[in-house]
Design an enzyme around this catalytic site. Sequence first.
Site, PDB file in Angstrom:
ATOM      1  N   LYS A  54     -16.150  34.671  61.630  1.00  0.00           N
ATOM      2  CA  LYS A  54     -16.738  33.710  60.691  1.00  0.00           C
ATOM      3  C   LYS A  54     -15.706  32.646  60.318  1.00  0.00           C
ATOM      4  CE  LYS A  54     -20.124  36.988  58.989  1.00  0.00           C
ATOM      5  NZ  LYS A  54     -20.450  38.079  58.072  1.00  0.00           N
ATOM      6  N   GLN A  98     -18.305  40.477  52.507  1.00  0.00           N
ATOM      7  CA  GLN A  98     -18.674  41.223  53.717  1.00  0.00           C
ATOM      8  C   GLN A  98     -19.122  42.643  53.355  1.00  0.00           C
ATOM      9  OE1 GLN A  98     -18.643  39.941  56.994  1.00  0.00           O
ATOM     10  NE2 GLN A  98     -19.677  41.861  57.442  1.00  0.00           N
ATOM     11  N   ASP A 121     -25.414  33.857  51.927  1.00  0.00           N
ATOM     12  CA  ASP A 121     -26.038  34.979  52.635  1.00  0.00           C
ATOM     13  C   ASP A 121     -27.493  35.162  52.189  1.00  0.00           C
ATOM     14  OD1 ASP A 121     -24.720  36.330  54.623  1.00  0.00           O
ATOM     15  OD2 ASP A 121     -23.602  37.656  53.277  1.00  0.00           O
TER      16      ASP A 121
END
Length: 297
Positions: A54, A98, A121
């Site tokens: 990422k 994460q 997200d």
Amino acid sequence: MTATRIDGKAFAARLRERVGEHAASFEKATARKAGLAVVLVGEDAASQVYVGAKGKATLAANMASFEHRLPSDATSEALMTLVQQLNEDDSVDGILVQLPLPDHLDEQSIIAAISPDKDVDGFHVINAGRLSVGQAGFVPCTPLGCMMLLTDRLGDLSGLEAVVIGRSNIVGKPMAQLLLDANATVTIAHSRTKDLAAVVRRADIVVAAVGRPQMIGKDWLKDGATVIDVGINRLPPEPGKEKGKLVGDVAFDEASEVAAAITPVPGGVGPMTIAVLLRNTLVAAHRNAGLEAPADL
Ligand code: NAD
């Protein structure tokens, strides 16, 4: 029929390129880069690989990447403090924690601490709510990526029968909501669905997000269906090999005999997830700067 292979890898590469171009224009217009902060707690090997990927993709798309690594025994307070700092930091447009987090940390309360306007997200309940009532927010990256592939392939989805298999908060439920918003007739199937094969056989669009290798064979599919395979499963290694093959939830070869179009695994939905994360981050940056996000993102 031999199905068209939906090339998610190529689609994702084009999206990343557009994001990169718009990110450069954003920097010119605002004299700062759009920024994504990624927080990793602990040493989980797969998570380290994802976070690294990422970060690299963010830099390649002309955006700033901020990586924060906390030890696996980090306290909830330490993580909350970091999230709060990132919420208040004007150079950070998107925040991603994460998952999975170590067991002693409560994922829901950490996600709830992220500012919904930086929640790229799309996991915050405010963004789930916005999606459900049709307000602009952030949609989880994987289902939004699936939707981009579907509309690119089929155009208008109005009136099509769509079956989503799987009802998780990060894939199945938002996927069903997006299909509903696009005027498809949507069924969500799951582990308790009776006669799953018969339900799936009705579908013009099948989205499989289960996590069971090659569960969906050609007998389950209607002729000419469009199949989006979200599943990522590793088969046991063949003799003499260290790692097993990666496969989806759909038996790709046989399903290709019946479907009109299908995403492969790997190279289908997987590459879309990071591309959409970058897209969401750049959209967040525009909103945070009071600018309209480019229409082709
Ligand atoms: P999950 O485990 O949270 O949800 C799985 C869902 O499948 C559940 O809702 C369950 O009801 C359903 N299910 C389980 N067994 C079933 C059965 N026998 N019949 C019908 N339904 C059944 O998983 P998730 O996070 O939604 O992920 C699903 C799959 O997608 C996994 O393989 C995961 O690795 C993959 N995934 C891929 C990406 C990507 O970037 N491509 C992103 C997220 C998840």
